[in-house]
Design a protein around this motif. Structure first.
Motif, PDB file in Angstrom:
ATOM      1  N   SER A  28      10.410  65.359  31.334  1.00  0.00           N
ATOM      2  CA  SER A  28      11.481  64.739  31.773  1.00  0.00           C
ATOM      3  C   SER A  28      11.401  63.980  33.250  1.00  0.00           C
ATOM      4  O   SER A  28      10.467  64.201  33.801  1.00  0.00           O
ATOM      5  CB  SER A  28      12.816  65.826  31.877  1.00  0.00           C
ATOM      6  N   GLY A  31      11.043  66.475  35.502  1.00  0.00           N
ATOM      7  CA  GLY A  31      10.185  67.153  35.499  1.00  0.00           C
ATOM      8  C   GLY A  31       9.030  66.410  36.368  1.00  0.00           C
ATOM      9  O   GLY A  31       8.213  67.149  37.203  1.00  0.00           O
ATOM     10  N   ARG A  37       7.309  68.715  43.999  1.00  0.00           N
ATOM     11  CA  ARG A  37       7.314  69.839  44.762  1.00  0.00           C
ATOM     12  C   ARG A  37       6.300  70.753  44.693  1.00  0.00           C
ATOM     13  O   ARG A  37       5.787  71.246  45.471  1.00  0.00           O
ATOM     14  CB  ARG A  37       8.910  70.659  44.231  1.00  0.00           C
ATOM     15  N   PHE A  41       3.764  72.674  47.501  1.00  0.00           N
ATOM     16  CA  PHE A  41       3.626  73.854  47.706  1.00  0.00           C
ATOM     17  C   PHE A  41       1.924  74.241  47.637  1.00  0.00           C
ATOM     18  O   PHE A  41       1.303  75.053  48.341  1.00  0.00           O
ATOM     19  CB  PHE A  41       4.148  74.819  46.940  1.00  0.00           C
ATOM     20  N   ASN A 100      11.476  75.720  24.916  1.00  0.00           N
ATOM     21  CA  ASN A 100      12.715  75.884  25.673  1.00  0.00           C
ATOM     22  C   ASN A 100      12.951  74.997  26.671  1.00  0.00           C
ATOM     23  O   ASN A 100      12.015  74.782  27.735  1.00  0.00           O
ATOM     24  CB  ASN A 100      12.854  77.398  26.152  1.00  0.00           C
ATOM     25  N   HIS A 103      16.317  69.634  29.860  1.00  0.00           N
ATOM     26  CA  HIS A 103      16.837  68.421  29.253  1.00  0.00           C
ATOM     27  C   HIS A 103      16.397  68.371  27.740  1.00  0.00           C
ATOM     28  O   HIS A 103      15.583  67.962  27.499  1.00  0.00           O
ATOM     29  CB  HIS A 103      16.177  67.374  30.125  1.00  0.00           C
ATOM     30  N   ARG A 138      19.427  75.528  28.441  1.00  0.00           N
ATOM     31  CA  ARG A 138      18.130  76.197  28.099  1.00  0.00           C
ATOM     32  C   ARG A 138      18.829  77.453  27.472  1.00  0.00           C
ATOM     33  O   ARG A 138      18.067  78.416  27.213  1.00  0.00           O
ATOM     34  CB  ARG A 138      17.726  76.675  29.632  1.00  0.00           C
ATOM     35  N   GLU A 157      10.035  77.492  35.659  1.00  0.00           N
ATOM     36  CA  GLU A 157      11.149  77.956  35.150  1.00  0.00           C
ATOM     37  C   GLU A 157      12.493  77.261  35.997  1.00  0.00           C
ATOM     38  O   GLU A 157      12.129  76.819  37.111  1.00  0.00           O
ATOM     39  CB  GLU A 157      11.540  79.323  35.240  1.00  0.00           C
ATOM     40  N   ASN A 178       6.182  77.736  44.352  1.00  0.00           N
ATOM     41  CA  ASN A 178       7.170  78.028  45.523  1.00  0.00           C
ATOM     42  C   ASN A 178       7.620  79.512  45.420  1.00  0.00           C
ATOM     43  O   ASN A 178       8.340  79.910  44.691  1.00  0.00           O
ATOM     44  CB  ASN A 178       8.452  77.075  44.990  1.00  0.00           C
ATOM     45  N   LEU A 195      -0.335  76.020  37.429  1.00  0.00           N
ATOM     46  CA  LEU A 195      -0.218  76.384  36.028  1.00  0.00           C
ATOM     47  C   LEU A 195      -1.704  76.321  35.469  1.00  0.00           C
ATOM     48  O   LEU A 195      -2.169  77.111  34.672  1.00  0.00           O
ATOM     49  CB  LEU A 195       0.627  75.615  35.376  1.00  0.00           C
TER      50      LEU A 195
END
Ligand code: PTJ
Length: 243
Positions: A28, A31, A37, A41, A100, A103, A138, A157, A178, A195
């Motif tokens: 999205s 996203g 962001r 970090f 899940n 958007h 969600r 999340e 974060n 990730l």
């Protein structure tokens, strides 16, 4: 064309991949902002897995392996960044994988499920229902998937759903760069790491940890320590940035 010898090659290639996936509707537009962001970090972390994040990854493996009904919840960013890594984690942990989305559209769900399947994920799909105590989309999940899980791994999340899942009595494992986010603070266990570094480490730990180590990890972790240590690492790098 991004030249291979560019000092930020990996980061630029990752952005390209996300931008391509955004054009296809997999990621999205929100996203893309979330990724920016995360990058900031990660810069503060030195773009590496810290000792405390590694401990969190081993603990995540222990929690997934001890679960009766573990689920990996996947959104647009995590599918775009780590579909093959998620497939490997599913094979090692036996977790169910469910899409899940914040958007949420039928089209996006279909595209993300196909991307995951092409990477070798056995996707748990089918009719979703509005089952989580949330006013946004969600809330939609599958009765025999996230709704009945006891342990849920949630990369990228949003805080609301993390809190909702914890309030339903689930153990929530968040992957979030974060350490100050609502998600990071509400989760049962927070992995403050990127990730694509975190998921392979969890998979390796699923394959390698002994039962004795897994038992020890599931009872001895302290999420407050993990978050505090991540903040300490970032602060230390900031304090010595110009040394
Ligand atoms: O469900 P979708 O695909 O419709 O989109 C959901 C997004 C990503 C928009 C949604 O989950 C969202 O708004 O996320 P937030 O609230 O911006 O939070 C994302 C968190 O993930 C932030 O705290 C980022 O620091 C962190 N993050 C971003 N990229 C990574 C990451 N953490 C680990 N690895 C990353 N690659």
């Amino acid at each position: 064309m991004i030249p291979r010898d560019h000092p930020r090659y990996y980061s630029l290639m990752t952005r390209e991949r996300l931008a391509r996936c955004a054009k296809k509707g997999i990621v999205s537009f929100g996203g893309l902002a979330a990724h920016g962001r995360g990058e900031a970090f990660d810069y503060l972390l030195g773009e590496k897995t810290t000792k405390s994040a590694f401990l969190a990854q081993q603990t995540a493996a222990a929690l997934l392996m001890a679960a009766h009904h573990p689920v990996i919840s996947v959104n647009g960013n995590s599918a775009a960044l780590a579909a093959h890594e998620i497939a490997a984690l599913q094979r090692s942990s036996g977790a169910l994988v469910e899409v899940n989305l914040f958007h949420r559209t039928k089209k996006r769900i279909g595209s993300i499920e196909r991307l995951l399947q092409d990477a070798g994920v056995d996707v748990f799909s089918g009719e979703a229902e509005r089952l989580l105590p949330l006013s946004h989309d969600r809330a939609w999940c599958r009765r025999n998937g996230i709704f009945s899980s006891d342990v849920v791994l949630v990369p990228l999340e949003d805080g609301d759903r993390c809190e909702a899942l914890v309030s339903m009595g689930k153990k929530v494992i968040a992957i979030d760069l974060n350490p100050l986010s609502r998600t990071a603070r509400a989760a049962t266990l927070t992995i403050v790491d990127e990730l694509t570094r975190a998921v392979p480490n969890i998979t390796r730990a699923c394959n390698e940890l002994s039962q004795k180590d897994r038992d020890r990890l599931t009872v001895s972790f302290d999420n407050n320590y993990l978050l505090t240590d991540a903040i300490r690492e970032m602060t230390a790098r900031l304090s010595h940035a110009l040394d």
